[in-house]
Design an enzyme around this catalytic site. Structure first.
Site, PDB file in Angstrom:
ATOM      1  N   HIS A 188       0.796  -0.999  -0.202  1.00  0.00           N
ATOM      2  CA  HIS A 188      -0.009  -0.013   0.022  1.00  0.00           C
ATOM      3  C   HIS A 188       0.647   1.399   0.084  1.00  0.00           C
ATOM      4  O   HIS A 188       0.502   2.393  -0.463  1.00  0.00           O
ATOM      5  CB  HIS A 188      -0.862  -0.039   1.107  1.00  0.00           C
ATOM      6  CG  HIS A 188      -1.754  -1.182   1.042  1.00  0.00           C
ATOM      7  ND1 HIS A 188      -2.889  -1.210   0.220  1.00  0.00           N
ATOM      8  CD2 HIS A 188      -1.701  -2.247   1.689  1.00  0.00           C
ATOM      9  CE1 HIS A 188      -3.626  -2.281   0.356  1.00  0.00           C
ATOM     10  NE2 HIS A 188      -3.025  -3.157   1.220  1.00  0.00           N
ATOM     11  N   CYS A 501      -7.166  -2.919 -14.287  1.00  0.00           N
ATOM     12  CA  CYS A 501      -6.669  -1.883 -13.229  1.00  0.00           C
ATOM     13  C   CYS A 501      -5.724  -2.101 -12.265  1.00  0.00           C
ATOM     14  O   CYS A 501      -5.633  -1.474 -11.245  1.00  0.00           O
ATOM     15  CB  CYS A 501      -8.201  -1.773 -12.490  1.00  0.00           C
ATOM     16  SG  CYS A 501      -8.720  -3.140 -11.582  1.00  0.00           S
TER      17      CYS A 501
END
Length: 551
Positions: A188, A501
């Site tokens: 992340h 994506c």
């Protein structure tokens, strides 16, 4: 000079002082307070500091974004001093003989619950405001820096690694780049860096020490090299690369307003991935055609409790309205695996990547799913929203999702709440199972979007979070690319569009392969839009080959 070598996960060169991320102790003790009067004074001081902060934010917001945004902070400042709210804190102190922190926590929970239980949607929405105000007062009581960075000057943020919930709290205006001891290119921190368009290096290991805080470092997010107080030769190399980076940035500016079309007329939709409404500004400044992935789970990760329908509706509505009619694909809740949320109280799993995650949670917890779907459909009245379901492996899952959507639409219609009945429904292709039944799945939905990070993980049996797997985690593997081709063929046979994506969408070395496969859309970090556009405009689709699909 101190040289460190890690893995570059977000390109670019940056320099600045190192600031090591500090995790504050947020534990609130249940122990009785020694001096109630002293605790009252602590609350008063924290209130005053909170009001001062909010008034400063209101002034800045009025200058930068206008009165509407400023009013939010002014409203929060009024909540801080609300008589009933303050009385609730004082009562808790007197009755429970608790600390100031505990009293504020009790008052916040009671007031938020009271507002959330009201029938008036406006008052329900104020529950989120009370939670924010309570968090601010608690932060000031506990000495926690808002935004996590106690520095006036922008910094190179260092950490062992950052959890998704931690990245959400960061004051992004103060970050020049990231360096971490652990992490991976699919973590992340790396994803946030690419969204922000700033350099990042992971996997520096024990070479990155907390004692380096405050020392100047140069980082190269392409090579993975970091140099603390570099010598003249190393410094010159970094500075030369920075100058080239600036020239390339200026060149890319000329791509704004241009069409995403190859030399022989093949159109490619170039969309953006975002994690919060605040990221829309980056989409707009980089001229993205739309949003191909709004990671809605970050609304849950940033919250202390399940976000309400009103909170979610506002976030989705704001993004849809800001994109002014451009498509916004919002992925439904995708937690589990590496994204854990305490209040979901999930059972510990030996292998959470193969456990209860994403759509499995939604189908197991229909009320959580219903709340999100209601917010999504309500927001669809304000823009071109598309809903995407993650981690689909079977046709029955899609049919269950569609049934849930039909039920929500019937509810909204009965309540007289506007929504778009033609809202597109799509699924993520990110498992070998979904690839193998892609033809059946394509007949049920309006679009596919391939999550290449997970598709690579599950196809190659490689943990996407493990930095030491190195060459074994290979998104260019023929098996992954053939899976893309199978999914694309199934989509086009059913007359629907297919996008990517995952992080692979921004890989310029694969653009010709994507064109040959027939991919219709690439959704990438905002900073990748213009370089991708430039590459598309130089390509000739009819000459692209499937060579990379061969072993």
């Amino acid at each position: 000079m101190i040289l460190m070598q890690g893995k570059g996960v977000s390109k670019g060169v940056a320099n600045g002082p190192i600031y090591f991320f500090q995790r504050p102790d947020t534990t609130i003790s249940d122990a009785p307070a020694a001096d109630i009067e002293a605790e009252k004074q602590r609350i008063a001081a924290a209130q005053k500091k909170s009001v001062d902060q909010l008034n400063t934010l209101a002034d800045k917001a009025r200058e930068d974004a206008g009165d509407e945004t400023a009013i939010l902070f002014e409203t929060h400042a009024m909540f801080v001093e609300d008589e009933d709210y303050v009385e609730c804190m004082m009562n808790a102190l007197e009755e429970k003989h608790c600390t100031a922190e505990k009293a504020v926590e009790i008052a916040g929970e009671e007031f938020a619950a009271m507002l959330a239980a009201m029938d008036d949607p406006y008052m329900q929405g104020r529950a989120a405001d009370i939670k924010d105000v309570t968090r601010r007062i608690l932060n000031n009581l506990m000495g926690i820096t808002e935004g996590g960075i106690d520095s006036e000057a922008p910094v190179i943020l260092a950490a062992d690694d950052l959890a998704p919930s931690e990245t959400l709290q960061l004051d992004k205006s103060k970050i020049l780049g990231f360096i971490t001891q652990g992490g991976s290119g699919n973590g992340h921190t790396a994803i946030l860096a690419r969204t922000m368009g700033i350099p990042a290096i992971c996997g520096l290991g024990e070479a990155l020490k907390a004692e380096y805080t405050g020392r100047k470092v140069y980082i190269d997010g392409e090579t993975g090299q970091a140099a603390i107080e570099p010598d003249d030769i190393t410094l010159a190399s970094f500075q030369t690369k920075q100058e080239e980076q600036q020239k390339m940035k200026e060149l890319m500016e000329t791509m704004k307003g241009q069409e995403d079309v190859t030399l022989d007329g093949r159109e490619m939709m170039v969309y953006c991935n975002i994690g919060s409404p605040e990221d829309v500004a980056a989409v707009q400044s980089n001229d993205g055609q739309g949003i191909g992935l709004f990671r809605s789970e970050f609304l849950y990760l940033a919250a202390d409790d399940y976000p309400s329908e009103e909170e979610q509706f506002k976030a989705y509505k704001d993004v849809a309205a800001a994109m002014n009619g451009k498509r916004v694909v919002i992925r439904t809740l995708d937690i589990g695996a590496d994204k854990q949320v305490d209040y979901f109280e999930m059972h510990k799993e030996e292998n959470p990547a193969l456990g209860v995650r994403a759509i499995r949670i939604c189908l197991n917890r229909p009320e959580v799913f219903r709340t999100q779907l209601r917010a999504l459909y309500r927001a669809s009245a304000y823009g071109k929203i598309a809903i995407m379901f993650p981690m689909i492996t079977s046709v029955w899952e899609v049919k269950e999702c569609k049934r849930a959507c039909q039920k929500v639409m019937a509810e909204l219609e009965a309540e007289g709440i506007p929504f778009r009945k033609d809202t597109e429904l799509g699924i993520m292709i990110e498992t070998p199972a979904s690839v193998l039944v892609a033809e059946e799945l394509a007949r049920e939905v309006d679009f596919f979007s391939v999550g290449t990070n997970d598709l690579t993980q599950y196809t190659l049996a490689c943990d996407r979070q493990a930095n030491d797997l190195g060459k074994f985690f290979d998104p260019h593997h023929p098996a992954v690319l053939r899976a893309l081709k199978l999914a694309a063929d199934a989509a086009h046979k059913a007359g629907i569009w297919i996008g990517i994506c995952g992080e692979l969408g921004a890989d310029l070395t694969l653009l010709e392969t994507f064109l040959a496969i027939g991919i219709d859309e690439l959704s990438v970090s905002p900073a990748s839009v213009l370089p991708l556009r430039a590459a598309i405009r130089k390509s000739i689709a009819k000459t692209c080959t499937l060579e990379m699909l061969k072993s």
